[in-house]
Motif scaffolding. Structure first.
Motif, short mmCIF file in Angstrom:
data_model
loop_
_atom_site.label_atom_id
_atom_site.label_comp_id
_atom_site.label_asym_id
_atom_site.label_seq_id
_atom_site.Cartn_x
_atom_site.Cartn_y
_atom_site.Cartn_z
N ALA A 186 0.80 -1.23 0.00
CA ALA A 186 0.00 0.00 0.00
C ALA A 186 0.83 1.28 0.00
CB ALA A 186 -0.95 0.00 1.20
N ARG A 187 2.03 1.24 0.56
CA ARG A 187 2.81 2.47 0.70
C ARG A 187 4.08 2.50 -0.16
NH1 ARG A 187 1.58 6.06 5.01
NH2 ARG A 187 -0.13 5.34 6.33
N LEU A 221 5.57 12.05 0.85
CA LEU A 221 5.02 10.93 1.60
C LEU A 221 5.72 9.63 1.22
CD1 LEU A 221 1.17 11.70 1.55
CD2 LEU A 221 2.84 12.21 3.33
N GLY A 222 6.05 9.49 -0.07
CA GLY A 222 6.74 8.29 -0.51
C GLY A 222 8.11 8.14 0.15
N ILE A 223 8.84 9.25 0.26
CA ILE A 223 10.16 9.23 0.93
C ILE A 223 9.99 8.86 2.40
CG2 ILE A 223 12.10 10.67 1.66
CD1 ILE A 223 11.73 12.25 -0.96
N MET A 224 8.98 9.45 3.06
CA MET A 224 8.72 9.12 4.45
C MET A 224 8.34 7.65 4.60
SD MET A 224 6.57 12.54 5.57
CE MET A 224 6.41 12.07 7.30
N ASN A 225 7.57 7.14 3.65
CA ASN A 225 7.17 5.73 3.69
C ASN A 225 8.39 4.81 3.58
OD1 ASN A 225 4.46 6.35 3.91
ND2 ASN A 225 4.08 6.19 1.72
N VAL A 258 0.05 17.00 -6.99
CA VAL A 258 0.13 15.65 -7.55
C VAL A 258 1.54 15.09 -7.47
CG1 VAL A 258 0.05 14.34 -9.71
CG2 VAL A 258 -1.89 15.76 -9.05
N PHE A 259 2.54 15.98 -7.60
CA PHE A 259 3.93 15.52 -7.59
C PHE A 259 4.59 15.67 -6.22
CE2 PHE A 259 3.24 16.18 -12.12
CZ PHE A 259 3.84 15.05 -12.65
N VAL A 260 4.36 16.80 -5.56
CA VAL A 260 5.08 17.09 -4.32
C VAL A 260 4.60 16.21 -3.16
CG1 VAL A 260 5.56 18.83 -2.56
CG2 VAL A 260 5.64 19.44 -4.99
N VAL A 261 3.29 16.19 -2.92
CA VAL A 261 2.77 15.47 -1.75
C VAL A 261 3.08 13.97 -1.82
CG1 VAL A 261 0.69 14.83 -0.47
CG2 VAL A 261 1.00 17.19 -1.26
#
Length: 275
Positions: A215-216, A252-256, A245-248
């Protein structure tokens, strides 16, 4: 006989007025964002109080906790309920609904929305506002700066998508990641209940690993691939929507990925103890 007739007529009149109120305001498209956010905030209050009530009577561990631990316990109950709700809504719109299907509807997928999709996001906005408020109120007991960044970015993106109707498909794709929240909360509950060495704790850790991976991590890759395939439509969005669309998802992907590294490390440590 006149009184019952008059009473029935009065009830019917109030019923008609209520129906007009609901139709013209509560579920009227211009008011859906506001009523859904209000409904989300109200639902958060009800869920928090239910968690407190149920836990007081049915969980012995709860009554032995400190005040701040009980607040976190109830907060996690609230976040679990929201996660179940928004995951179900997100899975429906991303994989089962025809709203964002390339085959079913003409027009740009980045500008598609419906009363239900907008309402679903509004309830989630209400949750993010409520939870962010509790995080600030009890900071840093319910989470540090990473939680503030996560909730702030999520809240801004979901709010923009709700009001503008832009990029709702990608918003729901990202919100599917909330499927990992109940498992994370369960891990905290098990730890708090002194069950860190139990097999339930181990099974929970393995579940978190696979849920997080799908999921992440993988789903975020799929989202960016979808953006790539529909970039000609994405680029037509308002500058704010295009940026979100690109930043958030990127942040979040890096944090995941960072959190996933910690999950893998923790799972390895737990498995080593079981050997």
């Amino acid at each position: 006989m006149a009184m019952p007739v008059q009473t029935a007529m009065a009830i019917k009149s109030y019923q008609n007025q209520a129906e007009v109120l609901v139709k013209n305001y509560l579920i009227s498209k211009p008011y859906i964002p506001y009523t859904s956010v209000l409904g989300g905030l109200l639902a958060c209050k009800v869920a928090y109080d239910l968690s407190k009530l149920i836990s007081t009577f049915y969980f012995k561990t709860y009554n032995g906790l400190t005040k701040i631990q009980r607040l976190e316990w109830n907060n996690r109950g609230l976040s679990t309920i929201h996660a179940i709700y928004i995951t179900a809504m997100s899975l429906y719109f991303v994989f089962w609904s025809d709203l964002f299907s390339d085959q079913q509807f003409a027009g740009l997928v980045t500008f598609r929305s419906s009363a239900l999709s907008t309402f679903g996001l509004g309830v989630s906005v209400g949750y993010f506002f409520a939870d962010l408020g509790m995080i600030f109120w009890l900071y840093p007991s319910l989470g540090g700066i990473e939680y503030v960044v996560h909730h702030a970015l999520s809240g801004i993106a979901v709010t923009y998508s709700m009001f503008s109707g832009e990029g709702q498909l990608y918003t729901y794709m990202v919100l599917i990641s909330e499927v990992t929240t109940p498992e994370i909360n369960m891990r905290w509950y098990l730890d708090t209940a002194g069950m860190k060495r139990s097999y339930a704790y181990l099974i929970n850790g393995v579940t978190i690993f696979f849920a997080w991976l799908i999921a992440r991590i993988l789903l975020f890759v799929y989202m960016f691939y979808h953006v790539y395939l529909h970039y000609d439509q994405v680029i037509q969005m308002h500058a704010m929507g295009y940026l979100l669309v690109f930043v958030v998802p990127s942040v979040l992907g890096i944090m995941n990925l960072i959190w996933f590294g910690k999950i893998v490390k923790g799972l390895k440590k737990t498995l080593a103890k079981k050997q």
